[in-house]
Design a protein around this motif. Structure first.
Motif, PDB file in Angstrom:
ATOM      1  N   LEU A 190       0.015  -5.188   6.548  1.00  0.00           N
ATOM      2  CA  LEU A 190       1.482  -5.403   6.091  1.00  0.00           C
ATOM      3  C   LEU A 190       1.136  -6.194   4.556  1.00  0.00           C
ATOM      4  O   LEU A 190       0.038  -6.657   4.377  1.00  0.00           O
ATOM      5  CB  LEU A 190       2.305  -6.450   6.830  1.00  0.00           C
ATOM      6  CG  LEU A 190       2.685  -6.213   8.024  1.00  0.00           C
ATOM      7  CD1 LEU A 190       3.433  -7.020   8.778  1.00  0.00           C
ATOM      8  CD2 LEU A 190       3.745  -4.976   7.963  1.00  0.00           C
ATOM      9  N   ASP A 191       1.751  -6.269   3.565  1.00  0.00           N
ATOM     10  CA  ASP A 191       1.617  -6.633   2.143  1.00  0.00           C
ATOM     11  C   ASP A 191       2.237  -8.025   2.499  1.00  0.00           C
ATOM     12  O   ASP A 191       3.533  -8.122   2.357  1.00  0.00           O
ATOM     13  CB  ASP A 191       2.238  -5.903   1.236  1.00  0.00           C
ATOM     14  CG  ASP A 191       1.995  -6.633  -0.242  1.00  0.00           C
ATOM     15  OD1 ASP A 191       1.185  -7.503  -0.285  1.00  0.00           O
ATOM     16  OD2 ASP A 191       2.667  -6.041  -1.094  1.00  0.00           O
ATOM     17  N   ILE A 192       1.486  -9.030   2.607  1.00  0.00           N
ATOM     18  CA  ILE A 192       2.186 -10.629   2.749  1.00  0.00           C
ATOM     19  C   ILE A 192       1.849 -11.303   1.855  1.00  0.00           C
ATOM     20  O   ILE A 192       0.844 -11.648   1.295  1.00  0.00           O
ATOM     21  CB  ILE A 192       1.637 -11.059   4.273  1.00  0.00           C
ATOM     22  CG1 ILE A 192       1.787 -10.196   5.289  1.00  0.00           C
ATOM     23  CG2 ILE A 192       2.213 -12.472   4.352  1.00  0.00           C
ATOM     24  CD1 ILE A 192       1.335 -10.486   6.605  1.00  0.00           C
ATOM     25  N   ALA A 231       6.010  -6.966   2.690  1.00  0.00           N
ATOM     26  CA  ALA A 231       6.589  -5.500   2.283  1.00  0.00           C
ATOM     27  C   ALA A 231       5.962  -4.613   3.383  1.00  0.00           C
ATOM     28  O   ALA A 231       4.736  -4.756   3.756  1.00  0.00           O
ATOM     29  CB  ALA A 231       5.942  -5.259   0.919  1.00  0.00           C
ATOM     30  N   LEU A 232       6.664  -3.631   4.050  1.00  0.00           N
ATOM     31  CA  LEU A 232       6.410  -2.877   4.913  1.00  0.00           C
ATOM     32  C   LEU A 232       5.768  -1.582   4.358  1.00  0.00           C
ATOM     33  O   LEU A 232       6.244  -1.035   3.377  1.00  0.00           O
ATOM     34  CB  LEU A 232       7.458  -2.641   5.973  1.00  0.00           C
ATOM     35  CG  LEU A 232       7.981  -3.861   6.955  1.00  0.00           C
ATOM     36  CD1 LEU A 232       8.236  -4.767   6.160  1.00  0.00           C
ATOM     37  CD2 LEU A 232       9.066  -3.010   7.685  1.00  0.00           C
ATOM     38  N   PRO A 233       4.581  -1.042   4.889  1.00  0.00           N
ATOM     39  CA  PRO A 233       3.924   0.148   4.490  1.00  0.00           C
ATOM     40  C   PRO A 233       5.174   1.426   4.639  1.00  0.00           C
ATOM     41  O   PRO A 233       5.883   1.364   5.753  1.00  0.00           O
ATOM     42  CB  PRO A 233       2.710   0.388   5.119  1.00  0.00           C
ATOM     43  CG  PRO A 233       3.020  -0.266   6.425  1.00  0.00           C
ATOM     44  CD  PRO A 233       3.873  -1.727   6.136  1.00  0.00           C
ATOM     45  N   ASP A 234       5.047   2.403   3.740  1.00  0.00           N
ATOM     46  CA  ASP A 234       6.018   3.367   4.132  1.00  0.00           C
ATOM     47  C   ASP A 234       5.251   4.937   4.658  1.00  0.00           C
ATOM     48  O   ASP A 234       5.900   5.877   4.881  1.00  0.00           O
ATOM     49  CB  ASP A 234       6.871   3.922   2.964  1.00  0.00           C
ATOM     50  CG  ASP A 234       6.203   4.134   1.676  1.00  0.00           C
ATOM     51  OD1 ASP A 234       4.839   4.095   1.713  1.00  0.00           O
ATOM     52  OD2 ASP A 234       6.590   4.336   0.489  1.00  0.00           O
ATOM     53  N   THR A 235       3.987   4.640   4.672  1.00  0.00           N
ATOM     54  CA  THR A 235       3.134   5.780   5.125  1.00  0.00           C
ATOM     55  C   THR A 235       2.469   5.490   6.498  1.00  0.00           C
ATOM     56  O   THR A 235       1.506   5.235   6.694  1.00  0.00           O
ATOM     57  CB  THR A 235       2.161   5.917   4.029  1.00  0.00           C
ATOM     58  OG1 THR A 235       1.234   4.853   3.761  1.00  0.00           O
ATOM     59  CG2 THR A 235       2.499   6.253   2.758  1.00  0.00           C
ATOM     60  N   LEU A 236       3.244   5.846   7.547  1.00  0.00           N
ATOM     61  CA  LEU A 236       2.972   5.514   8.979  1.00  0.00           C
ATOM     62  C   LEU A 236       3.569   6.650   9.604  1.00  0.00           C
ATOM     63  O   LEU A 236       4.608   7.569   9.314  1.00  0.00           O
ATOM     64  CB  LEU A 236       3.874   4.147   9.357  1.00  0.00           C
ATOM     65  CG  LEU A 236       3.349   2.843   8.796  1.00  0.00           C
ATOM     66  CD1 LEU A 236       4.497   1.884   9.450  1.00  0.00           C
ATOM     67  CD2 LEU A 236       1.859   2.505   9.199  1.00  0.00           C
TER      68      LEU A 236
END
Length: 109
Positions: free
Chosen positions: A55-57, A69-74
């Motif tokens: 996560l981008d914390i 911010a949550l990743p969108d490539t999962l």
């Protein structure tokens, strides 16, 4: 006051931000702050461990600020787990806000 902002796209959580202090009690005895911190950091830690997602914390050095911010490539399975855990966090925060609305606000964008 603690301000919670949840960012969504296509009804999916993309990020969330917590800022401010509840000031509902003396330092070390602020139950609202403790509850919000436990719920939010517990959810972040659950996602990090159970979903193995980076996560981008961003945290404030003095406390009182958290942006994730949550990743969108999962893959779909990881994305569903992550969304479920963070939706649970939001429900818990709303429960706190229903009892202590003078110390916490929640809005979605």
């Amino acid at each position: 006051m603690i301000h919670v902002t949840v960012y969504r796209s296509n009804n999916q959580i993309t990020a969330f931000e917590l800022s401010g202090h509840a000031d509902s009690g003396p330092y070390g005895y602020d139950l609202v702050c403790a509850g919000v911190s436990a719920v939010s950091f517990g959810a972040v830690n659950a996602v990090l461990e159970l979903c193995e997602i980076d996560l981008d914390i961003e945290q404030g050095s003095e406390g009182g600020y958290l942006h994730v911010a949550l990743p969108d490539t999962l893959d779909n399975t990881s994305k569903e787990k992550m969304q479920l855990l963070f939706e649970g966090m939001i429900i818990s925060l709303k429960t706190i806000a229903s009892e202590y609305s003078q110390f916490i606000t929640i809005k979605c964008k």
